[in-house]
Design an enzyme around this catalytic site. Structure first.
Site, PDB file in Angstrom:
ATOM      1  N   GLU A 164      -0.224  -9.554  -5.289  1.00 39.36           N
ATOM      2  CA  GLU A 164       0.340  -9.743  -3.944  1.00 39.36           C
ATOM      3  C   GLU A 164      -0.796  -9.812  -2.928  1.00 39.36           C
ATOM      4  OE1 GLU A 164       3.619  -7.981  -0.875  1.00 39.36           O
ATOM      5  OE2 GLU A 164       2.576  -6.618  -2.187  1.00 39.36           O
ATOM      6  N   GLY A 300      -2.754  -0.683  -4.475  1.00 41.55           N
ATOM      7  CA  GLY A 300      -1.673   0.028  -5.151  1.00 41.55           C
ATOM      8  C   GLY A 300      -0.371  -0.653  -4.844  1.00 41.55           C
ATOM      9  N   HIS A 334       8.275   4.521  -1.953  1.00 37.25           N
ATOM     10  CA  HIS A 334       8.026   3.221  -1.327  1.00 37.25           C
ATOM     11  C   HIS A 334       8.072   2.105  -2.359  1.00 37.25           C
ATOM     12  CE1 HIS A 334       6.036   0.525   1.654  1.00 37.25           C
ATOM     13  NE2 HIS A 334       5.633  -0.072   0.565  1.00 37.25           N
ATOM     14  N   GLU A 335       7.323   2.302  -3.434  1.00 33.60           N
ATOM     15  CA  GLU A 335       7.222   1.220  -4.409  1.00 33.60           C
ATOM     16  C   GLU A 335       8.550   0.970  -5.110  1.00 33.60           C
ATOM     17  OE1 GLU A 335       4.886  -0.677  -4.132  1.00 33.60           O
ATOM     18  OE2 GLU A 335       3.511   0.583  -3.020  1.00 33.60           O
ATOM     19  N   HIS A 338      10.990  -1.252  -3.283  1.00 24.77           N
ATOM     20  CA  HIS A 338      10.752  -2.699  -3.401  1.00 24.77           C
ATOM     21  C   HIS A 338      11.518  -3.331  -4.558  1.00 24.77           C
ATOM     22  CE1 HIS A 338       7.902  -3.484  -0.283  1.00 24.77           C
ATOM     23  NE2 HIS A 338       7.024  -2.612  -0.720  1.00 24.77           N
ATOM     24  N   GLU A 357       7.897  -4.627   3.918  1.00 25.90           N
ATOM     25  CA  GLU A 357       7.022  -3.462   4.023  1.00 25.90           C
ATOM     26  C   GLU A 357       7.580  -2.428   4.986  1.00 25.90           C
ATOM     27  OE1 GLU A 357       5.001  -2.779   1.938  1.00 25.90           O
ATOM     28  OE2 GLU A 357       4.865  -4.726   1.004  1.00 25.90           O
TER      29      GLU A 357
END
Length: 901
Positions: A164, A300, A334-335, A338, A357
């Site tokens: 990304e 990350g 957070h991840e 997604h 984000e």
């Protein structure tokens, strides 16, 4: 969210890539060629991809067999491709024979390749075959190599990916745009003693015919997804695994021998997946999820297999401090968000990246709050994200959340605290404005409507509007499409038993009152509470014009009034002097909730910085925090005092502010003591570390003596320091230490097994104050002892450690610019390095020097950062000129004996 650079000691300083901007400094660059997206003549349906990395020579061979559709007859195929050499390419229409490409024309600037065919390819489906080779680079992007040390001390390399936003094209030729989705069949040819992972589960593993030491590992077909989400990893790992309540297999892969340390992340992930499934009312789309700790990961970022920096995933129960746990929990939250918001529904183009984000940066807190209510994480959100975004967004060199992106190289510019932190803050405001129930219904509508497809920001507003009946798009456009935010000035007039409030909104500027011609306007959801019930809104209203008059019924003269309940609205408030006066007792007696005490103090500090009120006013309010028990409130207050302290290091009364710091912090220091008391929690541990570090740094005698005693015991192995006390003790003894102290710290660094402990030491080394030792630390920063991505925090620590350190660090960066720039050029670390090194200066001459240096040493990806830093230096200089004398007088009169009557 972005784990990336080590968490700073603030609650968790997320390492966002910071800014890249179109050339505004006039560095004489040629005008940009217009950017064009890939032609739509040919598009992929499925990529069959086999890669064979060579972990000794750092190259890889690849074979692509893609099922494609020719939509318009053409004799060429244009794809993205960077740093790859194509050996052969051919196209075979379904049921027809294969045609070999006769030319490969690489457009390196545009990272594209055009394959030319001798005859026209007709409409229909077919197979595109490409054989190619590439390099396992050391730039932390694309398919790259990552160094690690085995338990026996050998240095080896893993091969990992970071795609990304636009680096999949460095691993295989592809249509590398988020809206061009396809399925992927991936196989990897790897040494048989290595672990190979990809997005999906392994379906076959068989010996490789040409070499008995290799195996071919085949993975299941992925769902339809964008190229930037593809991931693969080849290395040596242990893992721990668990099943989430909804049956998804979760694994955390760790360096060999460290599986235990993956347990905390595993627990968080297993709790998080069902929470999101329930919140979105959409199940997790895959059978398994892997979280992988990688030694040197720049950002990350995410993929269906999630790669993380080691410090973002590994927790050792004995040696990890509380803030690291919290950081790990936020990163995982957070991840995983997604997986729904980004992967299931993907933005149509990078212009809408902020939504991915910002959304994930908001919901990670919701998730951690669900898993760990004792973290009081929403108060921390205000000090970590909200105030941070306001600081940047008040600058002239800010930008709107939504930036129209043409060329993907502009993406780095958007990946900054505005897209993450302001994005998350306006989503938090929106959630509050709509209410949780309608917000969830709207989210579900959006995810169901666009799953496995692409969407734009407007599509989300439309879903939320449909469910809530509120003018969501109109409100949100004022926050996402224009930069900045409002300052709301409020005054009250008592009319019998009612209070009449007059509100005026103007753009808030770091440089003082807004004087522009145009009058930007926001649609601001305003909430108002009174001392009747500080936790509940007495009135909620949408302010959609420049001025507003409101009547608060039944509000007595002795009742205070506060705007922005919970510090949720993205604006600052300036109260009339008497309204502010009436709020001070509510800080002292803690009747105002923590997040409101924090917001009030932070607003005042930024108003003083901007010259709208005097800094002395803020110092008086800071003294009202003597009874403050809350960690996050202290943490924010402490950051502001640190900013003021840095500013006053340019004066001859720097010692006076150290006295002030000691006065403010010693009562809470005495209450807390050095040792945890029974029944204390996570936040008490964070607060103790913060307070002792502050007192130690300011030279508080008792703290310094105790720190030295405990450090001696620690080094001699008599009594090991608890993880939460290490940073403050290390900082204190270095700040007041000599060459022996520094040598001892460097020895501890060498002996440390955990990356977290190494980082902890690296961040405080800069506290040392003798010039020759400062040089020694700077030299150490570039040595083999420090991992490349951690060099930045060592140099930053020196710059933030003292006035001498700041000068030395800036000189060091200039002297070693070539090496540093080559190391970090494209990524956010170069921006971070610049910011940490020069942000503390405070005279016009330095601003000119910084500007001149970067005009002759351009760093395109950090251009906006350089502009923001120069602007900050000028703002600091103005602040110093304006307020230094008043502050000095205030400090003197605090110490003066009361006059005799």
């Amino acid at each position: 969210k972005a784990p990336g650079a080590a968490a700073q000691s603030s609650s968790h300083n997320k390492p966002f890539p910071i800014s890249r901007s179109p050339s505004l400094l006039g560095t004489g660059s040629a005008p940009k060629r217009p950017f064009e997206r890939l032609p739509a003549d040919v598009s992929p349906l499925n990529y069959g991809l086999c890669l064979k990395p060579d972990l000794i020579d750092f190259t890889f061979e690849g074979k692509l067999e893609a099922a494609v559709q020719v939509k318009n007859a053409t004799n060429q195929i244009v794809m993205n491709c960077a740093d790859i050499d194509i050996i052969t390419a051919s196209y075979a229409p379904e049921g027809d024979e294969e045609v070999h490409a006769t030319g490969f024309n690489y457009q390196n600037e545009d990272e594209k390749v055009t394959l030319s065919f001798p005859s026209t390819l007709q409409k229909g489906t077919g197979t595109l075959k490409i054989d190619f080779v590439g390099e396992l680079n050391d730039k932390m992007k694309g398919f790259y190599r990552s160094k690690y040390t085995t338990p026996t001390g050998d240095t080896r390399y893993a091969a990992v990916t970071q795609f990304e936003a636009t680096d999949a094209r460095r691993a295989f030729p592809c249509w590398d745009e988020p809206a061009i989705k396809a399925t992927f069949d991936i196989s990897l040819v790897v040494p048989k003693d290595r672990v190979a992972l990809s997005n999906m589960n392994v379906v076959d593993r068989k010996p490789y015919p040409d070499d008995e030491n290799l195996v071919e590992v085949k993975f299941a077909r992925t769902p339809i997804m964008s190229t930037y989400l593809v991931a693969f990893v080849v290395g040596e790992y242990d893992f721990v695994e668990a099943r989430s309540l909804d049956g998804v297999l979760v694994r955390v892969y760790t360096p060999v021998g460290k599986a235990e340390q993956g347990k905390f992340a595993l627990e968080v992930a297993a709790k998080t997946l069902p929470f999101y499934k329930d919140y979105f009312n959409v199940p997790y789309p895959l059978p398994k999820i892997d979280l992988i700790a990688i030694a040197d990961f720049a950002a990350g970022k995410f993929s269906f297999s999630l790669n993380y920096r080691e410090t973002a995933l590994l927790i050792d129960p004995k040696n990890s401090c509380s803030s690291s746990r919290q950081w790990v929990a936020l990163v995982v939250g957070h991840e995983l968000a997604h997986q729904w918001f980004g992967n299931l529904v993907t933005m149509e183009w990078w212009t809408h990246l902020w939504l991915n984000e910002g959304f994930a940066s908001w919901i990670e807190y919701l998730c951690v709050d669900h898993c760990f209510p004792e973290y009081d994480i929403w108060t921390q959100f205000v000090s970590a994200d909200y105030t941070r975004a306001q600081e940047l967004d008040a600058l002239d060199n800010s930008h709107p959340i939504e930036v129209s992106v043409g060329h993907p190289s502009e993406v780095d510019e958007i990946f900054d605290a505005i897209s993450y932190s302001k994005g998350a803050s306006v989503i938090r405001m929106l959630h509050d404005y709509i209410g949780d129930e309608d917000f969830r219904k709207g989210m579900n509508l959006y995810l169901k409507k666009f799953q496995q497809k692409n969407a734009a920001t407007e599509d989300l507003w439309e879903s939320l509007e449909e469910v809530s009946g509120k003018p969501i798009a109109a409100v949100m456009n004022t926050w996402t499409k224009q930069m900045g935010f409002p300052l709301i000035y409020v005054e009250a007039e008592q009319q019998e038993d009612d209070k009449v409030l007059k509100l005026v909104q103007k753009k808030f500027c770091a440089s003082g009152p807004y004087t522009g011609e145009d009058l930007p306007m926001w649609m601001v959801p305003i909430s108002i509470c009174t001392s009747d019930d500080p936790t509940c809104a007495k009135m909620q209203i949408l302010m959609d014009k420049p001025e507003l008059t409101l009547v608060l019924k039944d509000t007595k003269p002795d009742q205070w009034v506060k705007l922005n309940l919970g510090t949720v609205g993205f604006y600052r408030t300036q109260y009339s002097p008497d309204m502010l006066e009436s709020l001070i007792p509510a800080i002292k007696d803690l009747s105002l909730p923590p997040v409101d005490r924090l917001g009030l103090q932070n607003d005042l500090f930024s108003l003083a910085r901007a010259g709208i009120i005097s800094t002395v006013e803020v110092l008086k309010v800071m003294e009202a925090f003597v009874n403050e028990p809350n960690y996050t409130v202290w943490s924010d207050l402490s950051c502001n005092l640190e900013i003021l302290s840095t500013l006053l290091s340019h004066t001859d009364f720097y010692e006076e502010i150290q006295v002030f710091v000691k006065d403010v912090f010693s009562p809470i220091g005495e209450r807390l003591g050095w040792d945890p008391k029974p029944g204390e929690g996570h936040l008490d541990a964070l607060l103790r570390g913060l307070v002792l570090g502050k007192l130690g740094k300011a030279g508080h005698k008792a703290t310094l003596e105790e720190a030295r005693r405990r450090f001696k015991d620690h080094v001699e192995g008599k009594h090991v320091l608890s993880a939460d006390l290490r940073s403050p003790v290390y900082l204190t003894i270095l700040k007041h230490g000599d060459s022996t102290t520094l040598d001892t710290m460097l020895k501890l660094h060498k002996q440390a097994d955990m990356q977290e402990e190494k980082n902890r030491i690296e961040r405080v080394l800069g506290a040392i104050s003798q010039p020759e030792l400062i040089q020694k630390v700077l030299t150490f920063a570039l040595s083999e002892e420090v991992r490349p991505q951690d060099t930045v925090s060592v140099i930053g620590g020196v710059a933030g450690g003292s006035k001498q350190g700041r000068k030395a660090a800036w000189k060091f960066v200039r002297d070693n610019w070539e090496e540093l720039y080559n190391r970090y050029q494209g990524g956010f670390l170069i921006s971070r390095l610049i910011k940490l090194t020069v942000d503390g200066f405070a005279n016009d001459k330095m601003a000119a020097e910084v500007k001149a240096f970067f005009e002759s040493h351009p760093a395109p990806s950090a251009e906006r950062t350089v502009q923001q830093c120069c602007e900050n230096i000028l703002l600091n200089a103005a602040w110093l000129k304006r307020d230094a004398d008043n502050i000095h007088q205030y400090f003197l009169q605090r110490k003066a004996p009361p006059a005799m009557v």
